[in-house]
Design an enzyme around this catalytic site. Structure first.
Site, PDB file in Angstrom:
ATOM      1  N   ASP A 102     -96.387 -52.070 -93.234  1.00 46.87           N
ATOM      2  CA  ASP A 102     -94.996 -52.227 -92.795  1.00 46.87           C
ATOM      3  C   ASP A 102     -94.928 -51.832 -91.322  1.00 46.87           C
ATOM      4  O   ASP A 102     -95.263 -52.626 -90.448  1.00 46.87           O
ATOM      5  CB  ASP A 102     -94.097 -51.381 -93.712  1.00 46.87           C
ATOM      6  CG  ASP A 102     -92.631 -51.520 -93.386  1.00 46.87           C
ATOM      7  OD1 ASP A 102     -92.256 -52.505 -92.747  1.00 46.87           O
ATOM      8  OD2 ASP A 102     -91.826 -50.641 -93.791  1.00 46.87           O
ATOM      9  N   VAL A 152     -89.510 -54.649-100.912  1.00 45.41           N
ATOM     10  CA  VAL A 152     -90.022 -55.171-102.177  1.00 45.41           C
ATOM     11  C   VAL A 152     -90.469 -54.022-103.097  1.00 45.41           C
ATOM     12  O   VAL A 152     -90.838 -52.947-102.623  1.00 45.41           O
ATOM     13  CB  VAL A 152     -91.211 -56.142-101.941  1.00 45.41           C
ATOM     14  CG1 VAL A 152     -90.740 -57.390-101.208  1.00 45.41           C
ATOM     15  CG2 VAL A 152     -92.346 -55.469-101.167  1.00 45.41           C
TER      16      VAL A 152
HETATM   17  P1  IMP Z   1     -95.823 -48.066 -93.092  1.00 45.91           P
HETATM   18  O1  IMP Z   1     -94.418 -48.271 -92.606  1.00 45.91           O
HETATM   19  O2  IMP Z   1     -96.712 -49.229 -92.708  1.00 45.91           O
HETATM   20  O3  IMP Z   1     -96.371 -46.735 -92.676  1.00 45.91           O
HETATM   21  O4  IMP Z   1     -95.742 -48.084 -94.670  1.00 45.91           O
HETATM   22  C1  IMP Z   1     -95.653 -46.859 -95.335  1.00 45.91           C
HETATM   23  C2  IMP Z   1     -95.465 -46.955 -96.788  1.00 45.91           C
HETATM   24  O5  IMP Z   1     -94.096 -47.260 -96.990  1.00 45.91           O
HETATM   25  C3  IMP Z   1     -96.221 -47.984 -97.596  1.00 45.91           C
HETATM   26  O6  IMP Z   1     -97.516 -47.573 -97.977  1.00 45.91           O
HETATM   27  C4  IMP Z   1     -95.324 -48.060 -98.799  1.00 45.91           C
HETATM   28  O7  IMP Z   1     -95.601 -47.009 -99.712  1.00 45.91           O
HETATM   29  C5  IMP Z   1     -93.941 -47.881 -98.197  1.00 45.91           C
HETATM   30  N1  IMP Z   1     -93.277 -49.170 -97.978  1.00 45.91           N
HETATM   31  C6  IMP Z   1     -93.147 -49.878 -96.846  1.00 45.91           C
HETATM   32  N2  IMP Z   1     -92.467 -51.027 -97.074  1.00 45.91           N
HETATM   33  C7  IMP Z   1     -92.185 -51.016 -98.410  1.00 45.91           C
HETATM   34  C8  IMP Z   1     -91.510 -51.939 -99.278  1.00 45.91           C
HETATM   35  O8  IMP Z   1     -91.014 -53.014 -98.912  1.00 45.91           O
HETATM   36  N3  IMP Z   1     -91.419 -51.554-100.574  1.00 45.91           N
HETATM   37  C9  IMP Z   1     -91.937 -50.396-101.073  1.00 45.91           C
HETATM   38  N4  IMP Z   1     -92.581 -49.522-100.303  1.00 45.91           N
HETATM   39  C10 IMP Z   1     -92.701 -49.833 -98.976  1.00 45.91           C
END
Ligand code: IMP
Ligand code: MG
Length: 182
Positions: A102, A152
């Protein structure tokens, strides 16, 4: 729980078909090497279990538990590692498995932390990657599905620790993201 979803993006057969493809690619890329898989819990749990059973290589599995997202859809920049010792990965070929890319904060922190343990090589595999501008510049070598920038759930992915047990992946209804205490 199905009623809490706006729509289903990937049903079980679609996920499994894509896992067959990624597993074949990984098995071919690492055919003569001994892999250490690092699973980033909890979100990757279903993905790791289903993917690894499709990879007929000699490999080791280690798990990391991190939190970067505290029940708020806007992920914070801080990534907390929930265990004290890191796996011993010196000189090894590592494949990091995570549920979703994300903002990039989580994978950037996991990658940088594992680099301190001096592995030979690090590759990254995510089930989902959001098409968006990231806060951190991290790329995945293997991506299951590219998705729009929507929240999601299912197949391991949660909203406030719920929905992980859905066997498919879908977009959560927007109004639920805003409901306090849901
Ligand atoms: P980051 O923002 O790339 O550090 O993502 C961190 C974490 O946020 C991911 O490993 C997921 O656990 C959670 N996450 C990010 N986007 C979503 C989503 O759309 N649904 C559920 N969890 C999410
Ligand atoms: Mg999560």
């Amino acid at each position: 729980m199905r009623g809490d979803l706006e729509r289903v993006l990937f049903d079980e057969p679609a996920i499994h078909r894509r896992l067959d493809e990624i597993a074949a690619q990984i098995s071919s890329d690492f055919r003569d090497r001994e892999l250490t898989v690092i699973a980033v819990l909890h979100g990757s749990l279903m993905f790791v279990a289903d993917l690894l059973r499709r990879i007929p290589l000699r490999l080791k599995l280690e798990c990391l538990s991190v939190a970067s997202y505290h029940g708020n859809p806007q992920t914070s920049g801080e990534v907390i590692f929930k265990q004290i010792t890191l796996p011993n990965v010196a000189g090894r070929d590592i494949l990091i498995l995570d549920d979703i890319l994300d903002s990039g904060h989580t994978l950037a922190a996991v990658r940088e932390t594992l680099e301190t343990a001096k592995p030979q090589n690090i590759r990254v595999c995510v089930l989902l990657s959001k098409k968006k501008q990231r806060a951190r510049n991290v790329a995945a070598d293997y991506v299951g599905f590219e998705i729009e920038d929507e929240f999601v759930v299912g197949y391991g992915l949660d909203f406030k620790e719920h929905y992980r047990n859905l066997p498919y992946i879908g977009v959560l209804r927007k109004e639920l993201l805003e409901e306090p205490g849901k």
